[in-house]
Design a protein around this motif. Sequence first.
Motif, PDB file in Angstrom:
ATOM      1  N   ASN A   1       4.925  -9.993 -31.005  1.00 33.55           N
ATOM      2  CA  ASN A   1       5.837 -10.743 -30.015  1.00 33.55           C
ATOM      3  C   ASN A   1       5.234 -10.703 -28.518  1.00 33.55           C
ATOM      4  O   ASN A   1       6.019 -11.355 -27.811  1.00 33.55           O
ATOM      5  CB  ASN A   1       7.127 -10.637 -30.309  1.00 33.55           C
ATOM      6  CG  ASN A   1       7.453 -10.725 -31.556  1.00 33.55           C
ATOM      7  OD1 ASN A   1       6.949 -11.750 -32.519  1.00 33.55           O
ATOM      8  ND2 ASN A   1       8.624  -9.809 -32.048  1.00 33.55           N
ATOM      9  N   MET A   2       4.366  -9.755 -28.101  1.00 31.99           N
ATOM     10  CA  MET A   2       3.996  -9.865 -26.638  1.00 31.99           C
ATOM     11  C   MET A   2       3.230 -10.920 -26.467  1.00 31.99           C
ATOM     12  O   MET A   2       2.369 -11.759 -27.093  1.00 31.99           O
ATOM     13  CB  MET A   2       3.059  -8.377 -26.574  1.00 31.99           C
ATOM     14  CG  MET A   2       3.877  -7.384 -26.680  1.00 31.99           C
ATOM     15  SD  MET A   2       2.609  -5.761 -26.573  1.00 31.99           S
ATOM     16  CE  MET A   2       2.471  -5.576 -24.872  1.00 31.99           C
TER      17      MET A   2
ATOM     18  N   SER B   1       9.577  -1.852 -34.842  1.00 31.32           N
ATOM     19  CA  SER B   1       8.335  -1.425 -35.635  1.00 31.32           C
ATOM     20  C   SER B   1       7.419  -1.923 -34.346  1.00 31.32           C
ATOM     21  O   SER B   1       7.263  -3.047 -33.797  1.00 31.32           O
ATOM     22  CB  SER B   1       8.127  -2.579 -36.632  1.00 31.32           C
ATOM     23  OG  SER B   1       6.990  -2.969 -36.820  1.00 31.32           O
ATOM     24  N   VAL B   2       6.443  -1.133 -34.439  1.00 30.62           N
ATOM     25  CA  VAL B   2       5.175  -1.353 -33.453  1.00 30.62           C
ATOM     26  C   VAL B   2       4.486  -2.587 -33.544  1.00 30.62           C
ATOM     27  O   VAL B   2       4.150  -3.133 -32.819  1.00 30.62           O
ATOM     28  CB  VAL B   2       4.368  -0.266 -33.620  1.00 30.62           C
ATOM     29  CG1 VAL B   2       2.842  -0.439 -32.916  1.00 30.62           C
ATOM     30  CG2 VAL B   2       4.746   1.237 -33.012  1.00 30.62           C
ATOM     31  N   ASP B   3       4.347  -2.853 -35.135  1.00 34.42           N
ATOM     32  CA  ASP B   3       3.659  -4.091 -35.233  1.00 34.42           C
ATOM     33  C   ASP B   3       4.338  -5.137 -34.935  1.00 34.42           C
ATOM     34  O   ASP B   3       3.742  -6.396 -34.231  1.00 34.42           O
ATOM     35  CB  ASP B   3       3.408  -4.241 -36.789  1.00 34.42           C
ATOM     36  CG  ASP B   3       2.531  -3.331 -37.482  1.00 34.42           C
ATOM     37  OD1 ASP B   3       2.820  -2.784 -38.394  1.00 34.42           O
ATOM     38  OD2 ASP B   3       1.707  -2.673 -36.682  1.00 34.42           O
TER      39      ASP B   3
ATOM     40  N   SER C   1      -2.650  -4.200 -34.703  1.00 34.32           N
ATOM     41  CA  SER C   1      -1.796  -3.586 -33.686  1.00 34.32           C
ATOM     42  C   SER C   1      -2.452  -2.288 -33.356  1.00 34.32           C
ATOM     43  O   SER C   1      -2.805  -2.076 -32.050  1.00 34.32           O
ATOM     44  CB  SER C   1      -0.544  -2.960 -34.438  1.00 34.32           C
ATOM     45  OG  SER C   1       0.385  -3.838 -34.663  1.00 34.32           O
TER      46      SER C   1
ATOM     47  N   GLU D   1       8.639  -7.262 -20.631  1.00 31.33           N
ATOM     48  CA  GLU D   1       8.163  -8.554 -20.675  1.00 31.33           C
ATOM     49  C   GLU D   1       9.186  -9.218 -21.382  1.00 31.33           C
ATOM     50  O   GLU D   1       9.696 -10.651 -21.115  1.00 31.33           O
ATOM     51  CB  GLU D   1       7.083  -8.696 -21.329  1.00 31.33           C
ATOM     52  CG  GLU D   1       6.429 -10.192 -21.536  1.00 31.33           C
ATOM     53  CD  GLU D   1       5.341 -10.340 -22.461  1.00 31.33           C
ATOM     54  OE1 GLU D   1       3.828 -10.352 -22.008  1.00 31.33           O
ATOM     55  OE2 GLU D   1       5.549 -10.059 -23.701  1.00 31.33           O
TER      56      GLU D   1
ATOM     57  N   PHE E   1      17.511  16.935 -38.982  1.00 30.34           N
ATOM     58  CA  PHE E   1      16.895  15.941 -38.692  1.00 30.34           C
ATOM     59  C   PHE E   1      17.111  15.091 -37.275  1.00 30.34           C
ATOM     60  O   PHE E   1      18.246  14.391 -37.235  1.00 30.34           O
ATOM     61  CB  PHE E   1      16.388  15.184 -39.978  1.00 30.34           C
ATOM     62  CG  PHE E   1      15.604  15.556 -40.984  1.00 30.34           C
ATOM     63  CD1 PHE E   1      15.876  15.267 -42.472  1.00 30.34           C
ATOM     64  CD2 PHE E   1      14.528  16.442 -40.555  1.00 30.34           C
ATOM     65  CE1 PHE E   1      14.910  15.775 -43.121  1.00 30.34           C
ATOM     66  CE2 PHE E   1      13.824  17.036 -41.480  1.00 30.34           C
ATOM     67  CZ  PHE E   1      13.941  16.467 -43.022  1.00 30.34           C
ATOM     68  N   LEU E   2      15.787  14.504 -36.743  1.00 30.73           N
ATOM     69  CA  LEU E   2      16.092  13.877 -35.498  1.00 30.73           C
ATOM     70  C   LEU E   2      16.607  12.521 -35.750  1.00 30.73           C
ATOM     71  O   LEU E   2      16.220  11.833 -36.650  1.00 30.73           O
ATOM     72  CB  LEU E   2      14.848  13.591 -34.629  1.00 30.73           C
ATOM     73  CG  LEU E   2      14.156  15.224 -34.291  1.00 30.73           C
ATOM     74  CD1 LEU E   2      13.015  14.693 -33.694  1.00 30.73           C
ATOM     75  CD2 LEU E   2      15.261  15.689 -33.201  1.00 30.73           C
ATOM     76  N   ILE E   3      17.640  12.092 -34.888  1.00 33.25           N
ATOM     77  CA  ILE E   3      18.088  10.666 -35.319  1.00 33.25           C
ATOM     78  C   ILE E   3      17.367   9.870 -34.124  1.00 33.25           C
ATOM     79  O   ILE E   3      17.286  10.182 -32.960  1.00 33.25           O
ATOM     80  CB  ILE E   3      19.529  10.586 -34.832  1.00 33.25           C
ATOM     81  CG1 ILE E   3      20.272  11.403 -35.734  1.00 33.25           C
ATOM     82  CG2 ILE E   3      20.189   9.257 -34.711  1.00 33.25           C
ATOM     83  CD1 ILE E   3      21.738  11.776 -35.283  1.00 33.25           C
ATOM     84  N   ASN E   4      16.697   8.825 -34.385  1.00 37.01           N
ATOM     85  CA  ASN E   4      15.564   8.353 -33.849  1.00 37.01           C
ATOM     86  C   ASN E   4      15.083   7.167 -34.238  1.00 37.01           C
ATOM     87  O   ASN E   4      13.959   7.110 -34.794  1.00 37.01           O
ATOM     88  CB  ASN E   4      14.328   9.402 -33.631  1.00 37.01           C
ATOM     89  CG  ASN E   4      13.317   9.019 -32.724  1.00 37.01           C
ATOM     90  OD1 ASN E   4      12.327   9.704 -32.787  1.00 37.01           O
ATOM     91  ND2 ASN E   4      13.536   7.952 -31.923  1.00 37.01           N
ATOM     92  N   GLU E   5      15.749   5.913 -34.259  1.00 41.31           N
ATOM     93  CA  GLU E   5      15.263   4.813 -34.609  1.00 41.31           C
ATOM     94  C   GLU E   5      14.478   3.903 -33.597  1.00 41.31           C
ATOM     95  O   GLU E   5      14.891   3.977 -32.643  1.00 41.31           O
ATOM     96  CB  GLU E   5      16.479   3.994 -35.396  1.00 41.31           C
ATOM     97  CG  GLU E   5      16.994   4.541 -36.740  1.00 41.31           C
ATOM     98  CD  GLU E   5      18.087   3.854 -37.317  1.00 41.31           C
ATOM     99  OE1 GLU E   5      18.848   4.461 -38.078  1.00 41.31           O
ATOM    100  OE2 GLU E   5      18.460   2.705 -36.785  1.00 41.31           O
ATOM    101  N   SER E   6      13.834   3.066 -33.936  1.00 41.83           N
ATOM    102  CA  SER E   6      12.778   2.277 -32.969  1.00 41.83           C
ATOM    103  C   SER E   6      12.543   0.737 -33.734  1.00 41.83           C
ATOM    104  O   SER E   6      12.722   0.678 -35.111  1.00 41.83           O
ATOM    105  CB  SER E   6      11.653   3.123 -32.780  1.00 41.83           C
ATOM    106  OG  SER E   6      10.783   2.364 -32.033  1.00 41.83           O
TER     107      SER E   6
ATOM    108  N   ILE F   1       6.560  -5.303 -32.246  1.00 34.61           N
ATOM    109  CA  ILE F   1       6.317  -5.370 -30.923  1.00 34.61           C
ATOM    110  C   ILE F   1       5.243  -5.927 -30.355  1.00 34.61           C
ATOM    111  O   ILE F   1       5.076  -7.028 -29.301  1.00 34.61           O
ATOM    112  CB  ILE F   1       6.850  -4.055 -30.528  1.00 34.61           C
ATOM    113  CG1 ILE F   1       7.959  -3.604 -30.567  1.00 34.61           C
ATOM    114  CG2 ILE F   1       6.467  -3.843 -28.629  1.00 34.61           C
ATOM    115  CD1 ILE F   1       8.029  -1.870 -30.337  1.00 34.61           C
ATOM    116  N   ILE F   2       4.231  -5.789 -30.803  1.00 35.24           N
ATOM    117  CA  ILE F   2       2.886  -6.177 -30.364  1.00 35.24           C
ATOM    118  C   ILE F   2       2.748  -7.597 -30.738  1.00 35.24           C
ATOM    119  O   ILE F   2       2.088  -8.459 -30.044  1.00 35.24           O
ATOM    120  CB  ILE F   2       1.795  -5.092 -30.900  1.00 35.24           C
ATOM    121  CG1 ILE F   2       1.667  -3.938 -30.434  1.00 35.24           C
ATOM    122  CG2 ILE F   2       0.139  -5.851 -30.645  1.00 35.24           C
ATOM    123  CD1 ILE F   2       0.780  -2.941 -30.904  1.00 35.24           C
TER     124      ILE F   2
END
Lengths: 64, 208
Positions: free
Chosen positions: A40-41, A33-35, B5, B129, A26-31, A37-38
């Motif tokens: 806070n833009m 949250s898209v929600d 989103s 940003e 299984f891929l090690i791949n944390e990120s 990120i958006i």
Amino acid sequence: MERSNVSGMSIDEYRRWMKEDIDDLFLINESDSVDEIIKNMNETKLLVSAVNAVELQSLKDIKI
Amino acid sequence: MNETSYNVLWTEGIEKAGVSILSVFSDDVRDKYNWRCDFSAKKRNEVFSRYKEIHDEFRNKYFYGDDDYLKLMDIHKVAACFAEAVLEASLMSFKKDRKAPWFVKCSNYALAFYSSLNIMTFFLQAEYEKKNAKHFEEYKKLKVLRYPSTTIGHDTYTIGRIKSMALKDIQLESFDLLAYADMLYWIEFYNRQIIEGQISIKPRLPRA
């Protein structure tokens, strides 16, 4: 031509056998949250376009 | 991903890609081949539904087991899932005419490609940003994404990628999300190197 056997196993048998321990692959791949990120833009308009007219210049020469 | 989103990504990623693609040819071509993009709410919802299915299936197949279903995927894989969802929704339509330019006939592949790149770029923008004002300014100066040059006798990078997507699909090969996400990663890496001053690129010369 069929796939060659793997260590005496047919390819189907090999795949079934590997799937039992698929967690090891299984891929090690944390990120983030898209929600989050958006949310806070400050700037939510896309400022750089992926469509590059120079790259597509050759299409203008296509005879219609 | 919540609907708020998604609506941002629909507008900034997918709609903008569709408008840009349609502007490649003139009004005459668009009218002659009835070339359109469906930006309706119905299609917007369809893409989102399909994205969620593809995303969950992808995560279950290649990521953690059931206990870790809350783990998040990086933006390249999210964008790859959008590429497949947009392709399957077939937003672009055109008159069924063999004389239509190949790009018109393949415009759903182009839309999937550029939508996913817009989405990836949107998150690169967010990162700059938030984390680096200097790089954010350099990013803004870019205006359009850059792609590696190809040698004479080859399609340009983007045309080659769009044609490859079309060929694989027409030949009934399934969408390879892992490979697609990897492609996005390296396109982003290339642009990061430019933005961050690690490489410089010369203006493209006219092709022979």
